[in-house]
Design a protein around this motif. Structure first.
Motif, PDB file in Angstrom:
ATOM      1  N   PRO A   2       0.836  -1.201   0.000  1.00 32.52           N
ATOM      2  CA  PRO A   2       0.000   0.000   0.000  1.00 32.52           C
ATOM      3  C   PRO A   2       0.874   1.257   0.000  1.00 32.52           C
ATOM      4  CG  PRO A   2      -0.025  -1.040   2.154  1.00 32.52           C
ATOM      5  CD  PRO A   2       0.731  -1.957   1.245  1.00 32.52           C
ATOM      6  N   VAL A   3       0.412   2.291  -0.701  1.00 32.17           N
ATOM      7  CA  VAL A   3       1.132   3.566  -0.764  1.00 32.17           C
ATOM      8  C   VAL A   3       0.478   4.543   0.203  1.00 32.17           C
ATOM      9  CG1 VAL A   3       1.781   5.506  -2.247  1.00 32.17           C
ATOM     10  CG2 VAL A   3       1.840   3.160  -3.148  1.00 32.17           C
ATOM     11  N   TRP A   4       1.307   5.216   0.996  1.00 31.82           N
ATOM     12  CA  TRP A   4       0.855   6.209   1.960  1.00 31.82           C
ATOM     13  C   TRP A   4       1.436   7.563   1.582  1.00 31.82           C
ATOM     14  CZ3 TRP A   4      -1.902   5.322   6.653  1.00 31.82           C
ATOM     15  CH2 TRP A   4      -2.331   4.005   6.789  1.00 31.82           C
ATOM     16  N   THR A   5       0.783   8.635   2.012  1.00 33.29           N
ATOM     17  CA  THR A   5       1.326   9.970   1.813  1.00 33.29           C
ATOM     18  C   THR A   5       1.519  10.637   3.165  1.00 33.29           C
ATOM     19  OG1 THR A   5      -0.853  10.981   1.554  1.00 33.29           O
ATOM     20  CG2 THR A   5       0.275  10.300  -0.455  1.00 33.29           C
ATOM     21  N   VAL A   6       2.585  11.440   3.243  1.00 33.82           N
ATOM     22  CA  VAL A   6       2.872  12.232   4.426  1.00 33.82           C
ATOM     23  C   VAL A   6       3.102  13.657   3.941  1.00 33.82           C
ATOM     24  CG1 VAL A   6       4.390  12.549   6.417  1.00 33.82           C
ATOM     25  CG2 VAL A   6       4.052  10.256   5.476  1.00 33.82           C
ATOM     26  N   ALA A   7       2.371  14.618   4.488  1.00 31.14           N
ATOM     27  CA  ALA A   7       2.590  16.024   4.146  1.00 31.14           C
ATOM     28  C   ALA A   7       3.688  16.548   5.066  1.00 31.14           C
ATOM     29  CB  ALA A   7       1.310  16.835   4.323  1.00 31.14           C
ATOM     30  N   VAL A   8       4.712  17.146   4.453  1.00 32.99           N
ATOM     31  CA  VAL A   8       5.899  17.594   5.185  1.00 32.99           C
ATOM     32  C   VAL A   8       6.155  19.064   4.873  1.00 32.99           C
ATOM     33  CG1 VAL A   8       8.402  17.261   5.393  1.00 32.99           C
ATOM     34  CG2 VAL A   8       6.907  15.280   5.143  1.00 32.99           C
ATOM     35  N   THR A   9       6.485  19.849   5.902  1.00 41.66           N
ATOM     36  CA  THR A   9       6.851  21.248   5.676  1.00 41.66           C
ATOM     37  C   THR A   9       8.330  21.325   5.347  1.00 41.66           C
ATOM     38  OG1 THR A   9       7.310  21.663   8.028  1.00 41.66           O
ATOM     39  CG2 THR A   9       5.096  22.184   7.231  1.00 41.66           C
ATOM     40  N   VAL A  10       8.638  22.207   4.398  1.00 40.67           N
ATOM     41  CA  VAL A  10      10.013  22.437   3.950  1.00 40.67           C
ATOM     42  C   VAL A  10      10.255  23.936   3.976  1.00 40.67           C
ATOM     43  CG1 VAL A  10      11.609  22.220   2.003  1.00 40.67           C
ATOM     44  CG2 VAL A  10       9.921  20.435   2.428  1.00 40.67           C
ATOM     45  N   ARG A  11      11.338  24.359   4.641  1.00 39.80           N
ATOM     46  CA  ARG A  11      11.697  25.778   4.656  1.00 39.80           C
ATOM     47  C   ARG A  11      12.667  26.005   3.512  1.00 39.80           C
ATOM     48  NH1 ARG A  11      12.778  29.598   9.587  1.00 39.80           N
ATOM     49  NH2 ARG A  11      10.979  28.392  10.179  1.00 39.80           N
ATOM     50  N   GLN A  12      12.203  26.722   2.471  1.00 44.63           N
ATOM     51  CA  GLN A  12      13.013  26.894   1.274  1.00 44.63           C
ATOM     52  C   GLN A  12      14.031  28.022   1.384  1.00 44.63           C
ATOM     53  OE1 GLN A  12       9.826  27.230  -1.580  1.00 44.63           O
ATOM     54  NE2 GLN A  12      10.179  25.133  -2.216  1.00 44.63           N
ATOM     55  N   ASP A  13      13.610  29.158   1.823  1.00 43.78           N
ATOM     56  CA  ASP A  13      14.545  30.285   1.950  1.00 43.78           C
ATOM     57  C   ASP A  13      14.026  31.226   3.027  1.00 43.78           C
ATOM     58  OD1 ASP A  13      12.452  31.697   0.714  1.00 43.78           O
ATOM     59  OD2 ASP A  13      13.373  31.527  -1.247  1.00 43.78           O
ATOM     60  N   GLY A  14      14.858  31.467   4.017  1.00 47.19           N
ATOM     61  CA  GLY A  14      14.450  32.373   5.078  1.00 47.19           C
ATOM     62  C   GLY A  14      13.217  31.891   5.808  1.00 47.19           C
ATOM     63  N   ARG A  15      12.136  32.669   5.751  1.00 51.87           N
ATOM     64  CA  ARG A  15      10.926  32.341   6.499  1.00 51.87           C
ATOM     65  C   ARG A  15       9.857  31.692   5.634  1.00 51.87           C
ATOM     66  NH1 ARG A  15      10.508  34.212  11.414  1.00 51.87           N
ATOM     67  NH2 ARG A  15       8.257  34.343  11.309  1.00 51.87           N
ATOM     68  N   ARG A  16      10.094  31.515   4.339  1.00 51.94           N
ATOM     69  CA  ARG A  16       9.092  30.919   3.444  1.00 51.94           C
ATOM     70  C   ARG A  16       9.052  29.410   3.646  1.00 51.94           C
ATOM     71  NH1 ARG A  16       9.836  30.563  -2.745  1.00 51.94           N
ATOM     72  NH2 ARG A  16       8.139  29.154  -3.173  1.00 51.94           N
ATOM     73  N   ILE A  17       7.850  28.895   3.896  1.00 50.50           N
ATOM     74  CA  ILE A  17       7.674  27.466   4.130  1.00 50.50           C
ATOM     75  C   ILE A  17       6.685  26.916   3.109  1.00 50.50           C
ATOM     76  CG2 ILE A  17       6.786  25.736   5.738  1.00 50.50           C
ATOM     77  CD1 ILE A  17       7.788  27.472   8.006  1.00 50.50           C
ATOM     78  N   SER A  18       7.020  25.756   2.552  1.00 45.67           N
ATOM     79  CA  SER A  18       6.131  25.064   1.630  1.00 45.67           C
ATOM     80  C   SER A  18       5.755  23.723   2.232  1.00 45.67           C
ATOM     81  CB  SER A  18       6.818  24.827   0.286  1.00 45.67           C
ATOM     82  OG  SER A  18       7.109  26.033  -0.346  1.00 45.67           O
ATOM     83  N   VAL A  19       4.636  23.184   1.791  1.00 43.36           N
ATOM     84  CA  VAL A  19       4.224  21.852   2.204  1.00 43.36           C
ATOM     85  C   VAL A  19       4.250  20.966   0.964  1.00 43.36           C
ATOM     86  CG1 VAL A  19       2.377  20.439   3.174  1.00 43.36           C
ATOM     87  CG2 VAL A  19       2.767  22.744   4.051  1.00 43.36           C
ATOM     88  N   ILE A  20       4.943  19.821   1.083  1.00 39.28           N
ATOM     89  CA  ILE A  20       4.965  18.857  -0.017  1.00 39.28           C
ATOM     90  C   ILE A  20       4.365  17.550   0.486  1.00 39.28           C
ATOM     91  CG2 ILE A  20       6.928  19.906  -1.184  1.00 39.28           C
ATOM     92  CD1 ILE A  20       8.684  17.662  -0.050  1.00 39.28           C
ATOM     93  N   GLU A  21       3.674  16.848  -0.407  1.00 41.04           N
ATOM     94  CA  GLU A  21       3.144  15.531  -0.063  1.00 41.04           C
ATOM     95  C   GLU A  21       4.099  14.491  -0.615  1.00 41.04           C
ATOM     96  OE1 GLU A  21      -0.876  14.617  -0.973  1.00 41.04           O
ATOM     97  OE2 GLU A  21      -1.639  16.130   0.389  1.00 41.04           O
ATOM     98  N   ILE A  22       4.553  13.602   0.261  1.00 41.68           N
ATOM     99  CA  ILE A  22       5.522  12.584  -0.114  1.00 41.68           C
ATOM    100  C   ILE A  22       4.851  11.219  -0.060  1.00 41.68           C
ATOM    101  CG2 ILE A  22       7.719  11.503   0.472  1.00 41.68           C
ATOM    102  CD1 ILE A  22       8.487  14.171   1.829  1.00 41.68           C
TER     103      ILE A  22
END
Length: 115
Positions: A40-60
């Motif tokens: 089975p495939v699961w997804t985990v949403a993870v926060t990533v800080r790209q530059d300075g204070r900007r944060i993105s969320v990616i689903e892995i």
């Protein structure tokens, strides 16, 4: 699809934004997506800080259910790969990893010693 290995050491602190969820093929039947090996495939949403204070969320996506991961917890992502995809006029980047595991919390230090 073009696969791009991702150096997770350059991503800073990774935190679980949404606890692991089974990836569904069909939301009506609740059929869970399976990898080539039938896992089975699961997804985990993870926060990533790209530059300075900007944060993105990616689903892995990861094969098998990740254990011991809670929202807000620091995680380690092993074998992260990004995939560029396009379907018709839609396009994007998806992420897959060999594993997403919890990072154990370090010892708590109090200022000034024992209270």
């Amino acid at each position: 699809m073009q696969s791009i290995p991702v150096d997770t050491t350059r991503l800073g602190v990774l935190r679980c934004a949404i606890a692991p969820e089974a990836k569904l093929v069909n939301t009506e039947t609740k059929e869970v997506k399976r990898d080539r090996g039938g896992n089975p495939v699961w997804t985990v949403a993870v926060t990533v800080r790209q530059d300075g204070r900007r944060i993105s969320v990616i689903e892995i996506a990861v094969s098998g259910q990740p254990k011991g991961i809670e929202e807000g917890q620091t995680v380690k992502v092993t074998g992260l790969t990004a995939f560029a995809w396009a379907i018709g006029d839609r396009h994007g980047i998806s992420f897959r990893a060999d594993a997403v595991t919890p990072v154990p919390a370090g010892p708590v230090h109090t200022k000034g010693g024992d209270a």
